[in-house]
Design a protein around this motif. Structure first.
Motif, PDB file in Angstrom:
ATOM      1  N   GLY A 133       0.787  -1.227   0.000  1.00 31.51           N
ATOM      2  CA  GLY A 133       0.000   0.000   0.000  1.00 31.51           C
ATOM      3  C   GLY A 133       0.817   1.273   0.000  1.00 31.51           C
ATOM      4  N   MET A 134       2.160   1.157   0.032  1.00 29.85           N
ATOM      5  CA  MET A 134       3.021   2.338   0.094  1.00 29.85           C
ATOM      6  C   MET A 134       4.085   2.266  -0.993  1.00 29.85           C
ATOM      7  SD  MET A 134       3.431   2.483   4.254  1.00 29.85           S
ATOM      8  CE  MET A 134       4.479   3.946   4.222  1.00 29.85           C
ATOM      9  N   PRO A 135       3.708   2.401  -2.262  1.00 32.71           N
ATOM     10  CA  PRO A 135       4.702   2.325  -3.339  1.00 32.71           C
ATOM     11  C   PRO A 135       5.749   3.425  -3.178  1.00 32.71           C
ATOM     12  CG  PRO A 135       2.614   3.212  -4.146  1.00 32.71           C
ATOM     13  CD  PRO A 135       2.364   2.716  -2.767  1.00 32.71           C
ATOM     14  N   GLY A 136       6.993   3.045  -3.391  1.00 40.02           N
ATOM     15  CA  GLY A 136       8.077   4.008  -3.274  1.00 40.02           C
ATOM     16  C   GLY A 136       8.911   3.825  -2.023  1.00 40.02           C
ATOM     17  N   ILE A 137       8.388   3.162  -1.003  1.00 42.98           N
ATOM     18  CA  ILE A 137       9.161   2.942   0.209  1.00 42.98           C
ATOM     19  C   ILE A 137       9.879   1.598   0.102  1.00 42.98           C
ATOM     20  CG2 ILE A 137       7.293   1.817   1.509  1.00 42.98           C
ATOM     21  CD1 ILE A 137       8.323   3.247   4.012  1.00 42.98           C
ATOM     22  N   SER A 138      11.129   1.567   0.481  1.00 43.66           N
ATOM     23  CA  SER A 138      11.871   0.308   0.454  1.00 43.66           C
ATOM     24  C   SER A 138      11.480  -0.536   1.659  1.00 43.66           C
ATOM     25  CB  SER A 138      13.378   0.580   0.474  1.00 43.66           C
ATOM     26  OG  SER A 138      13.763   1.101   1.741  1.00 43.66           O
ATOM     27  N   ARG A 139      11.719  -1.814   1.568  1.00 45.63           N
ATOM     28  CA  ARG A 139      11.412  -2.705   2.690  1.00 45.63           C
ATOM     29  C   ARG A 139      12.264  -2.366   3.908  1.00 45.63           C
ATOM     30  NH1 ARG A 139       8.321  -7.081   0.920  1.00 45.63           N
ATOM     31  NH2 ARG A 139       8.960  -8.350   2.698  1.00 45.63           N
ATOM     32  N   THR A 140      13.506  -1.969   3.655  1.00 43.28           N
ATOM     33  CA  THR A 140      14.387  -1.587   4.763  1.00 43.28           C
ATOM     34  C   THR A 140      13.870  -0.349   5.479  1.00 43.28           C
ATOM     35  OG1 THR A 140      16.312  -2.525   3.628  1.00 43.28           O
ATOM     36  CG2 THR A 140      16.734  -0.919   5.377  1.00 43.28           C
ATOM     37  N   LEU A 141      13.433   0.645   4.700  1.00 46.03           N
ATOM     38  CA  LEU A 141      12.920   1.868   5.303  1.00 46.03           C
ATOM     39  C   LEU A 141      11.617   1.604   6.035  1.00 46.03           C
ATOM     40  CD1 LEU A 141      13.191   4.862   5.784  1.00 46.03           C
ATOM     41  CD2 LEU A 141      12.175   5.292   3.541  1.00 46.03           C
ATOM     42  N   LEU A 142      10.751   0.765   5.471  1.00 47.33           N
ATOM     43  CA  LEU A 142       9.506   0.435   6.150  1.00 47.33           C
ATOM     44  C   LEU A 142       9.786  -0.253   7.482  1.00 47.33           C
ATOM     45  CD1 LEU A 142       6.460   0.178   6.331  1.00 47.33           C
ATOM     46  CD2 LEU A 142       6.582  -1.836   4.838  1.00 47.33           C
ATOM     47  N   SER A 143      10.750  -1.168   7.507  1.00 51.30           N
ATOM     48  CA  SER A 143      11.111  -1.827   8.763  1.00 51.30           C
ATOM     49  C   SER A 143      11.565  -0.800   9.795  1.00 51.30           C
ATOM     50  CB  SER A 143      12.227  -2.858   8.527  1.00 51.30           C
ATOM     51  OG  SER A 143      11.777  -3.919   7.724  1.00 51.30           O
ATOM     52  N   GLY A 144      12.366   0.161   9.340  1.00 50.46           N
ATOM     53  CA  GLY A 144      12.844   1.196  10.247  1.00 50.46           C
ATOM     54  C   GLY A 144      11.716   2.065  10.781  1.00 50.46           C
ATOM     55  N   ARG A 145      10.766   2.417   9.915  1.00 55.30           N
ATOM     56  CA  ARG A 145       9.633   3.234  10.353  1.00 55.30           C
ATOM     57  C   ARG A 145       8.775   2.482  11.364  1.00 55.30           C
ATOM     58  NH1 ARG A 145      12.177   6.704   8.875  1.00 55.30           N
ATOM     59  NH2 ARG A 145      11.660   8.509   7.549  1.00 55.30           N
ATOM     60  N   LEU A 146       8.565   1.194  11.126  1.00 53.74           N
ATOM     61  CA  LEU A 146       7.772   0.403  12.070  1.00 53.74           C
ATOM     62  C   LEU A 146       8.456   0.329  13.432  1.00 53.74           C
ATOM     63  CD1 LEU A 146       6.560  -2.451   9.702  1.00 53.74           C
ATOM     64  CD2 LEU A 146       5.093  -0.832  10.921  1.00 53.74           C
ATOM     65  N   ARG A 147       9.780   0.148  13.423  1.00 57.39           N
ATOM     66  CA  ARG A 147      10.502   0.123  14.700  1.00 57.39           C
ATOM     67  C   ARG A 147      10.396   1.471  15.409  1.00 57.39           C
ATOM     68  NH1 ARG A 147      14.273  -2.880  11.603  1.00 57.39           N
ATOM     69  NH2 ARG A 147      15.530  -0.982  11.268  1.00 57.39           N
ATOM     70  N   ARG A 148      10.509   2.548  14.651  1.00 57.17           N
ATOM     71  CA  ARG A 148      10.433   3.883  15.240  1.00 57.17           C
ATOM     72  C   ARG A 148       9.053   4.139  15.847  1.00 57.17           C
ATOM     73  NH1 ARG A 148       9.211   9.085  12.966  1.00 57.17           N
ATOM     74  NH2 ARG A 148      10.204  10.766  14.159  1.00 57.17           N
ATOM     75  N   LEU A 149       8.004   3.707  15.149  1.00 55.93           N
ATOM     76  CA  LEU A 149       6.656   3.921  15.668  1.00 55.93           C
ATOM     77  C   LEU A 149       6.383   3.064  16.903  1.00 55.93           C
ATOM     78  CD1 LEU A 149       4.490   4.223  12.421  1.00 55.93           C
ATOM     79  CD2 LEU A 149       5.401   6.026  13.895  1.00 55.93           C
ATOM     80  N   GLN A 150       7.048   1.925  16.999  1.00 57.79           N
ATOM     81  CA  GLN A 150       6.936   1.151  18.232  1.00 57.79           C
ATOM     82  C   GLN A 150       7.611   1.877  19.389  1.00 57.79           C
ATOM     83  OE1 GLN A 150       7.676  -3.274  17.635  1.00 57.79           O
ATOM     84  NE2 GLN A 150       8.028  -2.548  15.544  1.00 57.79           N
ATOM     85  N   VAL A 151       8.771   2.465  19.133  1.00 61.88           N
ATOM     86  CA  VAL A 151       9.490   3.195  20.176  1.00 61.88           C
ATOM     87  C   VAL A 151       8.694   4.412  20.643  1.00 61.88           C
ATOM     88  CG1 VAL A 151      11.550   4.581  20.640  1.00 61.88           C
ATOM     89  CG2 VAL A 151      11.760   2.398  19.444  1.00 61.88           C
ATOM     90  N   THR A 152       8.035   5.102  19.695  1.00 65.49           N
ATOM     91  CA  THR A 152       7.268   6.300  20.060  1.00 65.49           C
ATOM     92  C   THR A 152       5.887   5.965  20.614  1.00 65.49           C
ATOM     93  OG1 THR A 152       6.508   6.503  17.751  1.00 65.49           O
ATOM     94  CG2 THR A 152       8.455   7.784  18.401  1.00 65.49           C
TER      95      THR A 152
END
Length: 230
Positions: A33-52
């Motif tokens: 659902g998010m064309p343009g985002i890499s899998r690595t970046l998506l993993s990082g965003r998910l980790r960040r949202l868990q931390v926040t």
């Protein structure tokens, strides 16, 4: 406001929240659902949202990871829809050729499906999407399950939708109305008459808002319900 922007003000965070609001739970569904985002970046965003504290990671019954919004993340829902509404009214123009993506637009349309309005049996919809090169895509609508496919699903087709790819983007974005698009010849729906008659009611189309120079009141946002993941 500065503190809020620090948490959700990057390019991808609110888009990720949007996907979770639409009901996507697994990594591949979020990525689709998010064309343009890499899998690595998506993993990082998910980790960040868990931390926040906006997202929590859990495991399903088979031990596969799933992601869900916390109460703090879910509270962003009005902001997500209002930002999209603002962009449609004041900023979003006609989709550019490089923005046209048949796989993405079918995935988004899948998320608009209203399960309570579907027929009691499986219905297969084939889309013939006209652009520089015509493309085919399919929606398989069944009670409790909806799938978007870029290959023939192996079932008989019940409805054919022939449409300009750009027009389908406008319909999903809420800058066009299906009845008007059919009348203008930009969309044609054919198949079993009873199914064709109910087709438009199967989706929670976003209601177009008036342009900024219009004198009429803007339409309301029709927020689509969540759809089950494939």
């Amino acid at each position: 406001m500065s503190a809020g922007v620090e948490v959700v003000g990057d390019r991808w965070t609110l888009l990720l929240v949007r996907e979770l609001l639409f009901g996507s739970r697994r990594f591949n569904d979020l990525h689709r659902g998010m064309p343009g985002i890499s899998r690595t970046l998506l993993s990082g965003r998910l980790r960040r949202l868990q931390v926040t504290g906006l997202v929590v990671r859990t495991l399903d019954s088979e031990g596969r990871p799933e992601y869900q919004l916390t109460p703090a993340g879910a509270a962003l829902e009005p902001l997500v829809w209002q930002l999209g509404d603002w962009a449609r009214r004041w900023y979003f123009g006609d989709p550019k050729e490089e923005q046209l993506d048949s796989a993405w637009v079918l995935w988004r349309l899948r998320q608009f499906v209203r399960q309570d309005r579907l027929p009691a049996r499986r219905v297969v919809v084939e889309f013939v999407l006209r652009s520089a090169v015509d493309e085919h895509a399919w929606l398989v609508l069944a009670p409790g399950e909806t799938s978007a496919c870029d290959r023939h699903p192996g079932y008989d087709v019940d409805i054919w939708v022939n449409a300009d790819l750009a027009e389908l983007h406008r319909l999903v974005a809420g800058t066009s109305i299906l009845d008007a698009a059919i009348h203008a010849g930009r969309v044609n729906v054919d198949g079993e008459p009873t199914l064709v008659a109910g087709f438009s009611d199967w989706f929670a189309w976003r209601a177009p808002t008036m342009s900024h120079d219009a004198d009429q009141l803007e339409g309301e946002i029709a927020v689509p319900p969540t759809a089950d993941s494939e």
